[in-house]
Design a protein around this motif. Structure first.
Motif, PDB file in Angstrom:
ATOM      1  N   CYS A  31       7.456   0.367   3.958  1.00 41.74           N
ATOM      2  CA  CYS A  31       6.714   1.554   4.373  1.00 41.74           C
ATOM      3  C   CYS A  31       5.223   1.257   4.336  1.00 41.74           C
ATOM      4  O   CYS A  31       4.787   0.199   3.898  1.00 41.74           O
ATOM      5  CB  CYS A  31       7.017   2.737   3.447  1.00 41.74           C
ATOM      6  N   THR A  32       4.455   2.227   4.795  1.00 41.41           N
ATOM      7  CA  THR A  32       3.005   2.215   4.595  1.00 41.41           C
ATOM      8  C   THR A  32       2.655   3.460   3.791  1.00 41.41           C
ATOM      9  O   THR A  32       2.964   4.577   4.218  1.00 41.41           O
ATOM     10  CB  THR A  32       2.246   2.231   5.924  1.00 41.41           C
ATOM     11  N   ALA A  33       2.040   3.253   2.633  1.00 39.87           N
ATOM     12  CA  ALA A  33       1.633   4.366   1.772  1.00 39.87           C
ATOM     13  C   ALA A  33       0.119   4.522   1.856  1.00 39.87           C
ATOM     14  O   ALA A  33      -0.615   3.534   1.745  1.00 39.87           O
ATOM     15  CB  ALA A  33       2.058   4.114   0.335  1.00 39.87           C
ATOM     16  N   SER A  34      -0.334   5.763   2.048  1.00 37.33           N
ATOM     17  CA  SER A  34      -1.764   6.022   2.234  1.00 37.33           C
ATOM     18  C   SER A  34      -2.238   7.154   1.337  1.00 37.33           C
ATOM     19  O   SER A  34      -1.503   8.108   1.073  1.00 37.33           O
ATOM     20  CB  SER A  34      -2.050   6.397   3.695  1.00 37.33           C
ATOM     21  N   CYS A  35      -3.487   7.015   0.898  1.00 36.62           N
ATOM     22  CA  CYS A  35      -4.117   8.080   0.107  1.00 36.62           C
ATOM     23  C   CYS A  35      -5.622   7.884   0.133  1.00 36.62           C
ATOM     24  O   CYS A  35      -6.110   6.755  -0.058  1.00 36.62           O
ATOM     25  CB  CYS A  35      -3.601   8.053  -1.331  1.00 36.62           C
ATOM     26  N   ASN A  36      -6.351   8.950   0.388  1.00 37.62           N
ATOM     27  CA  ASN A  36      -7.812   8.925   0.380  1.00 37.62           C
ATOM     28  C   ASN A  36      -8.397   7.796   1.227  1.00 37.62           C
ATOM     29  O   ASN A  36      -9.330   7.099   0.825  1.00 37.62           O
ATOM     30  CB  ASN A  36      -8.322   8.828  -1.066  1.00 37.62           C
ATOM     31  N   GLY A  37      -7.806   7.606   2.418  1.00 37.73           N
ATOM     32  CA  GLY A  37      -8.352   6.648   3.365  1.00 37.73           C
ATOM     33  C   GLY A  37      -7.965   5.200   3.136  1.00 37.73           C
ATOM     34  O   GLY A  37      -8.439   4.315   3.851  1.00 37.73           O
ATOM     35  N   THR A  38      -7.111   4.944   2.163  1.00 39.00           N
ATOM     36  CA  THR A  38      -6.675   3.576   1.867  1.00 39.00           C
ATOM     37  C   THR A  38      -5.168   3.473   2.049  1.00 39.00           C
ATOM     38  O   THR A  38      -4.422   4.345   1.594  1.00 39.00           O
ATOM     39  CB  THR A  38      -7.049   3.178   0.431  1.00 39.00           C
ATOM     40  N   SER A  39      -4.716   2.402   2.729  1.00 37.30           N
ATOM     41  CA  SER A  39      -3.288   2.235   3.017  1.00 37.30           C
ATOM     42  C   SER A  39      -2.787   0.878   2.566  1.00 37.30           C
ATOM     43  O   SER A  39      -3.536  -0.110   2.571  1.00 37.30           O
ATOM     44  CB  SER A  39      -3.029   2.378   4.525  1.00 37.30           C
ATOM     45  N   PHE A  40      -1.498   0.840   2.188  1.00 38.34           N
ATOM     46  CA  PHE A  40      -0.860  -0.413   1.801  1.00 38.34           C
ATOM     47  C   PHE A  40       0.508  -0.496   2.456  1.00 38.34           C
ATOM     48  O   PHE A  40       1.290   0.452   2.400  1.00 38.34           O
ATOM     49  CB  PHE A  40      -0.712  -0.509   0.279  1.00 38.34           C
ATOM     50  N   ARG A  41       0.793  -1.624   3.064  1.00 44.21           N
ATOM     51  CA  ARG A  41       2.094  -1.887   3.692  1.00 44.21           C
ATOM     52  C   ARG A  41       2.904  -2.787   2.762  1.00 44.21           C
ATOM     53  O   ARG A  41       2.585  -3.959   2.565  1.00 44.21           O
ATOM     54  CB  ARG A  41       1.874  -2.569   5.045  1.00 44.21           C
ATOM     55  N   GLU A  42       3.920  -2.236   2.173  1.00 48.16           N
ATOM     56  CA  GLU A  42       4.786  -2.976   1.247  1.00 48.16           C
ATOM     57  C   GLU A  42       6.048  -2.146   1.026  1.00 48.16           C
ATOM     58  O   GLU A  42       6.263  -1.149   1.693  1.00 48.16           O
ATOM     59  CB  GLU A  42       4.053  -3.221  -0.092  1.00 48.16           C
ATOM     60  N   ASN A  43       6.832  -2.522   0.039  1.00 40.67           N
ATOM     61  CA  ASN A  43       8.062  -1.787  -0.249  1.00 40.67           C
ATOM     62  C   ASN A  43       7.818  -0.562  -1.118  1.00 40.67           C
ATOM     63  O   ASN A  43       6.931  -0.561  -1.982  1.00 40.67           O
ATOM     64  CB  ASN A  43       9.072  -2.688  -0.950  1.00 40.67           C
ATOM     65  N   LEU A  44       8.608   0.469  -0.885  1.00 40.16           N
ATOM     66  CA  LEU A  44       8.680   1.656  -1.733  1.00 40.16           C
ATOM     67  C   LEU A  44      10.026   1.614  -2.444  1.00 40.16           C
ATOM     68  O   LEU A  44      11.030   1.229  -1.858  1.00 40.16           O
ATOM     69  CB  LEU A  44       8.564   2.906  -0.873  1.00 40.16           C
ATOM     70  N   LEU A  45      10.031   2.025  -3.706  1.00 36.53           N
ATOM     71  CA  LEU A  45      11.269   2.059  -4.487  1.00 36.53           C
ATOM     72  C   LEU A  45      11.465   3.460  -5.045  1.00 36.53           C
ATOM     73  O   LEU A  45      10.584   3.998  -5.728  1.00 36.53           O
ATOM     74  CB  LEU A  45      11.198   1.048  -5.633  1.00 36.53           C
ATOM     75  N   PHE A  46      12.613   4.064  -4.747  1.00 37.25           N
ATOM     76  CA  PHE A  46      12.954   5.355  -5.350  1.00 37.25           C
ATOM     77  C   PHE A  46      13.448   5.116  -6.771  1.00 37.25           C
ATOM     78  O   PHE A  46      14.199   4.166  -7.034  1.00 37.25           O
ATOM     79  CB  PHE A  46      14.052   6.053  -4.541  1.00 37.25           C
ATOM     80  N   THR A  47      13.023   5.965  -7.715  1.00 36.40           N
ATOM     81  CA  THR A  47      13.479   5.877  -9.097  1.00 36.40           C
ATOM     82  C   THR A  47      13.940   7.252  -9.549  1.00 36.40           C
ATOM     83  O   THR A  47      13.685   8.262  -8.881  1.00 36.40           O
ATOM     84  CB  THR A  47      12.364   5.398 -10.046  1.00 36.40           C
ATOM     85  N   HIS A  48      14.580   7.303 -10.709  1.00 39.06           N
ATOM     86  CA  HIS A  48      15.037   8.599 -11.211  1.00 39.06           C
ATOM     87  C   HIS A  48      13.862   9.467 -11.670  1.00 39.06           C
ATOM     88  O   HIS A  48      14.014  10.667 -11.870  1.00 39.06           O
ATOM     89  CB  HIS A  48      16.055   8.418 -12.340  1.00 39.06           C
ATOM     90  N   ARG A  49      12.674   8.854 -11.794  1.00 41.80           N
ATOM     91  CA  ARG A  49      11.485   9.642 -12.159  1.00 41.80           C
ATOM     92  C   ARG A  49      10.652  10.019 -10.948  1.00 41.80           C
ATOM     93  O   ARG A  49       9.879  10.963 -11.001  1.00 41.80           O
ATOM     94  CB  ARG A  49      10.609   8.853 -13.138  1.00 41.80           C
TER      95      ARG A  49
END
Length: 325
Positions: free
Chosen positions: A147-165
């Motif tokens: 995925c690509t995760a973005s916040c406050n104008g900054t983005s990172f392309r890498e893996n996302l991991l779902f957790t129980h938290r």
């Protein structure tokens, strides 16, 4: 502030040290290097270097008081007094207290008149408390996706991991350092596709296929089913109107959520904030407030990306101080 030290002790200098000690390693994606065997090989290497230099390591020794003297510093400790000309604070930040992390370095900085920038956990997983989303994360715990995760104008392309938290994985850890409480996180679940064009193509070429089936070809079956059931009404692609397809595309490409918080220092890989670098020499790491006092590594307000950058800052800043103590 970082450039001078990093230029004088590069990643190649550290790799040369690793090779000198015969520590086997390999490269993973994004140029990240990992020990073939175990991380303690690096610890053993550093201890061997200390031994070669004749350094004394005093374990189980608490520092009760530090006083400035005419010739340097006097440390009153549980093992007796120690006098020194140069005092180097290499205590790290608050991250992972089970490894011994404390705020001791910040206390020393305050004592000698230094400004501290607010500290918070960085490179850390997000927690989710919103019931429906938390249930989804729990159901998908262990599932990873690009995925690509973005916040406050900054983005990172890498893996996302779902957790129980909540959410973790490299993309989440990276973007967490740019997130503050209440900020919206945006995630593109289809970073290699124009979501709307892709959905239109699926509708044209595979009109009878259900949405969950189509999604199941780019996501895991479990994730595709949950998205289709919880976010959208799964039906044959030909039954979606243009407006409905646009809403689905927008959700897949711009999933927006506000995390409840982070897992905090307990699992954070770094501590953001710390000793203000404007009060420290970038050449020597010496305090501009108290001669003979040095700050290196994470105790300073320096934070790198995931993937060894914070380690490299530790080695480089230590090397810079070592030229002058």
């Amino acid at each position: 502030f970082c450039k001078s030290a990093l230029a004088r002790y590069t990643q190649w200098d550290f790799i040369e040290l690793v090779c000198k000690h015969g520590v086997p390693y390999h490269e993973k994606k994004l140029g990240q290097l990992f020990c073939d065997n175990k991380a303690s090989d690096i610890l053993d290497m550093l201890l061997a270097e200390c031994d070669e230099a004749g350094a004394e390591i005093r374990m189980h020794t608490s520092i009760e008081q530090i006083d400035k003297t005419d010739s340097g510093y006097l440390l009153r400790t549980s093992a007796g007094p120690f006098a020194c000309q140069s005092l180097v604070i290499a205590t790290g930040g608050l991250s992972i207290p089970t490894l011994g992390a404390t705020g001791f370095g910040y206390q020393v900085a305050r004592q000698f008149g230094h400004t501290l920038l607010p500290t918070r956990a960085g490179l850390v997983p997000f927690t989710i408390t919103e019931p429906q989303l938390k249930a989804m994360c729990t159901e998908l715990s262990g599932t990873s996706l690009d995925c690509t995760a973005s916040c406050n104008g900054t983005s990172f392309r890498e893996n996302l991991l779902f957790t129980h938290r909540g959410l973790s994985g490299p993309a989440i850890l990276q973007v967490s350092s740019f997130w503050e409480a209440g900020d919206t996180l945006e995630i593109n679940l289809l970073p290699d596709r124009d979501a709307l064009d892709w959905l239109h193509t699926q509708q044209t070429e595979r009109g009878n296929a259900e949405l969950r089936t189509v999604l199941g070809e780019v996501f895991t079956r479990k994730l595709a089913t949950l998205l289709a059931e919880q976010w959208f009404e799964s039906k044959p692609m030909k039954q979606y109107t243009p407006a409905e397809l646009a809403l689905i595309a927008d959700k897949l490409a711009r999933w927006q959520l506000v995390p409840a918080g982070t897992e905090g220092y307990r699992t954070a890989e770094v501590t953001l904030g710390g000793v203000d670098t404007r009060e420290v020499s970038s050449k020597t790491m010496e305090s501009l407030k108290s001669p003979g006092l040095y700050f290196i590594g994470e105790v300073l307000d320096v934070t790198g990306h995931l993937g060894g950058f914070n380690f490299q800052w530790a080695w480089a800043s230590a090397n810079a101080a070592a030229q002058f103590v």
